[in-house]
Scaffold this active site. Structure first.
Site: not given
Length: 342
Positions: A82, A88, A111-112, A130, A132-133, A289
């Site tokens: 992404d 993010d 996630e980052e 996560d 900032l989804d 998630e």
């Protein structure tokens, strides 16, 4: 000259609002319910407060993003492929700092980040997040969110982090939840004793209990799926979509997982992200998630599956493991399962 339209007998709208109780503050709620925690020694309570604090900071940044050049991509991608947005990266920094300073978390899965972050302390908890989804919605003022899972570490505190601390099943979660940054900001979480929702009151800088003991309706009439990918869905998923249309269900898809999930939580519905030709294992990430939202859904009376297995029972083999995801009202998910979805 300011005129008043109050006839002198009925209280004004403003005085009525002031007199009305706005509910129990999050800190007080956590303190009052600490005996429900599996390990009631205070660390988990503080960890939830740390998450709430970081979410307030992120909420502030989200609200002013258009004014201080926080919109747009940073020119890189995360491990999931992404495009990373400026917010993010900022949200990841805010949550990492808050959790590191709090001292209750020994390792952070984000996630980052390509791998887990060792926070070099004797914390008793591991958190998957996560930050900032809904990255694709950041620039267009659509609701976005934060998703978090909390696990208790299995190795002794003070020793090196082990794979068994990191790769835990969803059923091992001691708490999970999400923050929704929308028309109002909400923190929703569970510690395994039901689900409670708190709405942020910005003038006081506090979350207040607004949705006690949330229950997801067993049935619903909303289905949430990216139908633009329909030609690559498995046949059973296409059959279920046809069933929804034949029943005249309503299609609602925001594209922010938290926002779609939250709507279905309140109104009843099913969220679907199946395996596709492009993502044969599914696209959503299990650890930060699906596990969290599956735990919340089940605690609210809902159901979550990958089409074959209960989400919370799936063995975690890698940090950024993907899965198909069907979550929402119990009867709707069971109907999809009966058609052989996967």
């Amino acid at each position: 000259m300011q005129r008043s339209f109050n006839n002198g007998n009925a209280p004004s709208i403003e005085s009525s609002r002031i007199a009305h109780s706005i509910g129990t503050a999050l800190d007080r709620f956590i303190k009052n319910n600490q005996d429900q925690f599996a390990y009631a020694s205070g660390e988990l309570s503080q960890l939830l407060r740390d998450i709430a604090l970081a979410s307030k900071v992120v909420n502030r940044e989200v609200n002013k993003a258009g004014l201080i050049d926080l919109m747009g991509a940073v020119g890189s991608q995360n491990l999931a492929g992404d495009d990373q947005q400026k917010l993010d990266v900022l949200a990841n920094i805010r949550f990492t700092r808050a959790l590191a300073k709090g001292g209750e978390v020994c390792a952070l899965i984000s996630e980052e980040s390509d791998t887990y972050v060792d926070l070099n302390n004797e914390g008793k908890y591991v958190i998957a997040i996560d930050p900032l989804d809904g990255s694709s919605n950041i620039d267009v003022n659509v609701s976005i969110g934060t998703i978090f899972s909390i696990y208790r570490r299995k190795s002794p505190a003070g020793t090196p982090i082990q794979p068994t601390d990191i790769l835990q099943k969803g059923s091992d979660q001691v708490a999970a939840g999400y923050v929704l940054y929308g028309s109002s900001t909400m923190l929703v979480y569970t510690t395994g004793h039901g689900v409670n929702g708190f709405t942020y009151e910005p003038t006081l800088g506090e979350y207040f209990l607004s949705h006690p003991q949330l229950k997801m309706p067993e049935d619903g009439k909303i289905y949430s799926i990216n139908e633009g990918l329909a030609n690559s869905f498995p046949a059973a998923v296409q059959e279920y979509i046809k069933y929804c249309k034949d029943c005249q269900y309503t299609a609602r898809y925001i594209g922010s997982l938290v926002a779609d999930f939250h709507r279905n939580m309140l109104k009843g519905g099913i969220y679907i992200y199946p395996a596709t030709a492009k993502s044969p294992q599914g696209k959503l990430r299990l650890m930060y998630e699906c596990n969290a939202l599956a735990f919340v859904a089940e605690q609210a009376g809902g159901r979550a599956t990958n089409g074959k297995d209960r989400i919370l029972d799936i063995e975690v083999k890698e940090l950024h493991q993907r899965t198909a995801f069907y979550v929402g009202s119990k009867n709707m998910v069971e109907k999809a399962e009966s058609l052989g979805i996967h």
